[in-house]
Design an enzyme around this catalytic site. Structure first.
Site, PDB file in Angstrom:
ATOM      1  N   GLU A  46      76.975  29.549  44.376  1.00  0.00           N
ATOM      2  CA  GLU A  46      76.795  29.792  42.950  1.00  0.00           C
ATOM      3  C   GLU A  46      78.062  29.443  42.169  1.00  0.00           C
ATOM      4  O   GLU A  46      77.982  28.858  41.081  1.00  0.00           O
ATOM      5  CB  GLU A  46      76.427  31.263  42.702  1.00  0.00           C
ATOM      6  CG  GLU A  46      75.109  31.685  43.337  1.00  0.00           C
ATOM      7  CD  GLU A  46      75.282  32.272  44.727  1.00  0.00           C
ATOM      8  OE1 GLU A  46      74.490  33.145  45.094  1.00  0.00           O
ATOM      9  OE2 GLU A  46      76.221  31.836  45.455  1.00  0.00           O
ATOM     10  N   ARG A 295      70.694  29.333  86.173  1.00  0.00           N
ATOM     11  CA  ARG A 295      71.038  30.743  86.355  1.00  0.00           C
ATOM     12  C   ARG A 295      71.407  31.396  85.023  1.00  0.00           C
ATOM     13  O   ARG A 295      71.018  32.530  84.746  1.00  0.00           O
ATOM     14  CB  ARG A 295      72.161  30.911  87.370  1.00  0.00           C
ATOM     15  CG  ARG A 295      71.737  30.601  88.806  1.00  0.00           C
ATOM     16  CD  ARG A 295      72.767  31.079  89.806  1.00  0.00           C
ATOM     17  NE  ARG A 295      72.920  32.529  89.764  1.00  0.00           N
ATOM     18  CZ  ARG A 295      72.105  33.377  90.378  1.00  0.00           C
ATOM     19  NH1 ARG A 295      71.055  32.937  91.043  1.00  0.00           N
ATOM     20  NH2 ARG A 295      72.329  34.684  90.308  1.00  0.00           N
TER      21      ARG A 295
END
Length: 368
Positions: A46, A295
């Protein structure tokens, strides 16, 4: 709003610990200012858009992909900046779940007489900042499990060879994902077998932090991930008992050693991935890309730290080889990890299958 989302998307991975936000200011049907959250999280979108709009912001409509902030940090609240600039209306994509904001930005705007509409393209806005939302609501980053596998579910051949299962188009997309992630995570087995760089090889891209899970210090000290030239460090995660030895073996300017709790008691060497992810959340990281191997994939799924899966399925059949996921052993099909919002698309010669972990679905944001 789509323009605001596009601006924000370009900054993914560069704004942590803040969200990637886009803002477009429109007056008289024309864009008079626009911007995105800058690298490092400041200035906010903004502020950038208002600076570019100048006096033309008075009476305009601001489209913001996330609710304007309401709290005083290093900069003034964006909600108040919009009020002071004379913006007439604000359209917000979704509510900011961060507790100091969470509806307060919208309340500030309405109290000042600014018209507010929220929930525009809400799902897309939430998806864009899923990492930030996960970190502020659950205390850890959003994690995506990425695997490249054959049609019969193998990630290596019988010899351990895995290069290359996926297509060049698939690998190019993974590099773009690395650019957007705060960290990429692999297990020691992947480092030993593939000796990957884990860098982002996209023009103008940035490298994520390379996180290596190695409870037994099996990785070679001269592996590429430890010596590769990169502005991003490598983070070696091992047991607390191994920290001193790891620092002697791997420590240096490019490698940080982190001792982490283990599962299975003091004699265990399986890293507690939930504890690790909480630590990464404390560091302000929002998105982690888990790239295996088998794994680590099984451990991560079993620990419940994965939010989304992305499987690149190649049109090949390998037969004997490493399965995509190891370590999970459900006795009944109904106990398996369920997926939701499944999507499939073609990428080069591969199929990219993506889905959310169903048990990790979050409630939709409330509308204000």
């Amino acid at each position: 709003m789509r323009s605001a989302l596009a601006l924000a998307r370009r900054m993914l991975g560069r704004t942590s610990p803040n969200p990637a936000v886009g803002c477009v200011i429109v007056r008289g049907g024309r864009i008079v200012g626009q911007g995105a959250t800058a690298a490092g999280g400041r200035p906010h979108a903004e502020a950038v858009a208002l600076a570019r709009a100048g006096a033309r912001a008075r009476g305009a409509t601001a489209y913001v992909s996330l609710e304007p902030c309401a709290h005083q940090g290093r900069t003034a609240p964006c909600a108040r900046a919009l009020v002071e600039a004379g913006v007439r209306r604000v359209v917000a994509g979704c509510v900011d779940p961060y507790p100091p904001v969470r509806g307060r930005g919208i309340a500030i705007l309405r109290a000042a007489g600014v018209a507010v509409t929220s929930g525009v393209l809400e799902d897309e806005c939430r998806r864009l900042n899923a990492g930030f939302i996960t970190r502020v609501t659950r205390g850890r980053p959003f994690a995506t499990l990425k695997l490249a596998l054959s049609l019969d579910g193998r990630i290596t051949a019988a010899s351990g060879d895995s290069q290359w299962i996926s297509s060049p188009a698939s690998r190019a997309l993974v590099h773009r994902w690395r650019r957007e992630a705060d960290a990429v995570m692999v297990g020691a087995g992947t480092v030993i077998a593939d000796n990957p760089r884990l860098t982002c090889r996209v023009a103008g891209g940035r490298d994520p932090v390379r996180v290596i899970i190695d409870g037994r210090l099996r990785c070679p000290p001269r592996a590429r991930v430890f010596v590769e030239r990169s502005v991003a460090p490598a983070l070696l995660v091992t047991t607390a008992a191994n920290v001193a030895r790891a620092r002697r073996r791997y420590g240096g300017a490019r490698v940080e050693v982190l001792g982490c709790p283990v599962r299975g008691g003091a004699r265990g060497n399986e890293i507690d991935l939930r504890a690790l992810m909480r630590e990464l959340g404390r560091r302000g990281w929002c998105n982690v890309l888990v790239e295996g191997g088998a794994r680590l994939a099984g451990s991560a799924l079993g620990a419940g730290i994965i939010d989304r899966v992305a499987f690149f399925v190649a049109p090949i059949v390998i037969g004997a080889g490493t399965p995509a996921v190891e370590g999970l052993g459900f006795a009944r099909v109904r106990d398996a990890i369920a997926l939701d919002d499944l999507s499939v698309r073609r990428l080069g010669g591969d199929l990219l299958v993506e889905a959310d972990i169903a048990t990790r679905r979050r409630a939709p944001a409330r509308r204000v």
